[in-house]
Design an enzyme around this catalytic site. Structure first.
Site, PDB file in Angstrom:
ATOM      1  N   CYS A 170       0.851  -1.189   0.000  1.00 51.81           N
ATOM      2  CA  CYS A 170       0.000   0.000   0.000  1.00 51.81           C
ATOM      3  C   CYS A 170       0.887   1.238   0.000  1.00 51.81           C
ATOM      4  CB  CYS A 170      -0.886  -0.019   1.246  1.00 51.81           C
ATOM      5  SG  CYS A 170      -2.027   1.369   1.349  1.00 51.81           S
ATOM      6  N   HIS A 219      -9.156  -3.963  -1.406  1.00 50.19           N
ATOM      7  CA  HIS A 219      -8.110  -3.168  -0.743  1.00 50.19           C
ATOM      8  C   HIS A 219      -8.378  -1.676  -0.915  1.00 50.19           C
ATOM      9  CE1 HIS A 219      -3.723  -2.222   0.200  1.00 50.19           C
ATOM     10  NE2 HIS A 219      -4.188  -1.093  -0.285  1.00 50.19           N
ATOM     11  N   GLU A 220      -8.644  -1.260  -2.157  1.00 50.53           N
ATOM     12  CA  GLU A 220      -8.851   0.178  -2.412  1.00 50.53           C
ATOM     13  C   GLU A 220     -10.112   0.693  -1.734  1.00 50.53           C
ATOM     14  OE1 GLU A 220      -6.587   2.049  -3.379  1.00 50.53           O
ATOM     15  OE2 GLU A 220      -5.322   0.383  -4.032  1.00 50.53           O
ATOM     16  N   HIS A 237     -10.107   1.595   1.922  1.00 51.85           N
ATOM     17  CA  HIS A 237      -9.589   2.923   2.275  1.00 51.85           C
ATOM     18  C   HIS A 237     -10.714   3.930   2.509  1.00 51.85           C
ATOM     19  CE1 HIS A 237      -5.254   2.564   1.959  1.00 51.85           C
ATOM     20  NE2 HIS A 237      -5.327   1.994   0.785  1.00 51.85           N
TER      21      HIS A 237
HETATM   22 NI    NI Z   1      -3.723   0.995  -0.078  1.00 45.91          NI
END
Ligand code: NI
Length: 177
Positions: free
Chosen positions: A101, A143-144, A147
């Site tokens: 990341c 994953h994105e 956020h």
């Molecule tokens: Ni990330």
């Protein structure tokens, strides 16, 4: 414009980002935000980036994935803008990948996530979209979008021993992933 990346410890990464209204979608500042996300993603060499990573607590992330990737899987996604996304998990099966990341530089960690998902979101024009993702792409999307909900991949590492510096990962762990 290339913007500095907020790193783990910055509270903006732990906030639940704000939904974007149709009005905001049409604004000049939103258009500029998309340009900044793309410029920053390209500059720092990411395959995705979310607005909180450049200090903007709004529900938008972009992903651009060219296949085949380093796992030999052919999961491609042309540049896609995810506004106000919602994920639906479509399987009980999990898959694990070594994730990295931009907000946690120099590290990699092994994370298991559902292997098949559906995502509903708005594109940059405010149009409703839906995609199915599996394999590596499913991991990248989760994953994105994490956020946007204050979650980092390190939160999802089940075995803390599977967190590694990038160079040690390349030396010792890469094949096992
Ligand atoms: Ni990330």
């Amino acid at each position: 414009m290339i913007r500095p990346i907020c790193r783990m410890g910055n509270p903006v990464l732990r906030e639940i980002a704000k939904e974007i209204s149709q009005e905001e979608l049409k604004s000049e500042s939103f258009r500029q935000l998309l340009i900044d996300l793309k410029d920053s993603m390209d500059h720092y060499g990411g395959i995705g980036i979310a607005a909180p990573q450049i200090g903007v607590s709004l529900k938008v992330a972009i992903i651009e994935l060219e296949g085949p990737n380093r796992y030999g899987e052919n999961s491609e996604l042309p540049l896609t803008v995810f506004v106000n996304p919602e994920i639906e998990i479509l399987t009980d099966e999990n898959q694990g990948f070594w994730e990295g990341c931009l907000s946690v530089p120099g590290l990699r960690g092994f994370v298991e996530r559902p292997s098949k998902i559906r995502v509903r979101f708005l594109n940059e024009k405010g149009e409703k979209q839906e995609i199915l993702a599996q394999g590596f792409l499913a991991t990248v999307v989760q994953h994105e979008l994490d956020h946007l909900f204050g979650t980092l991949y390190v939160d999802r590492i089940k075995d803390p021993k599977l967190l590694s510096f990038q160079d040690e990962y390349e030396k010792f762990l890469q094949e096992k992933g």
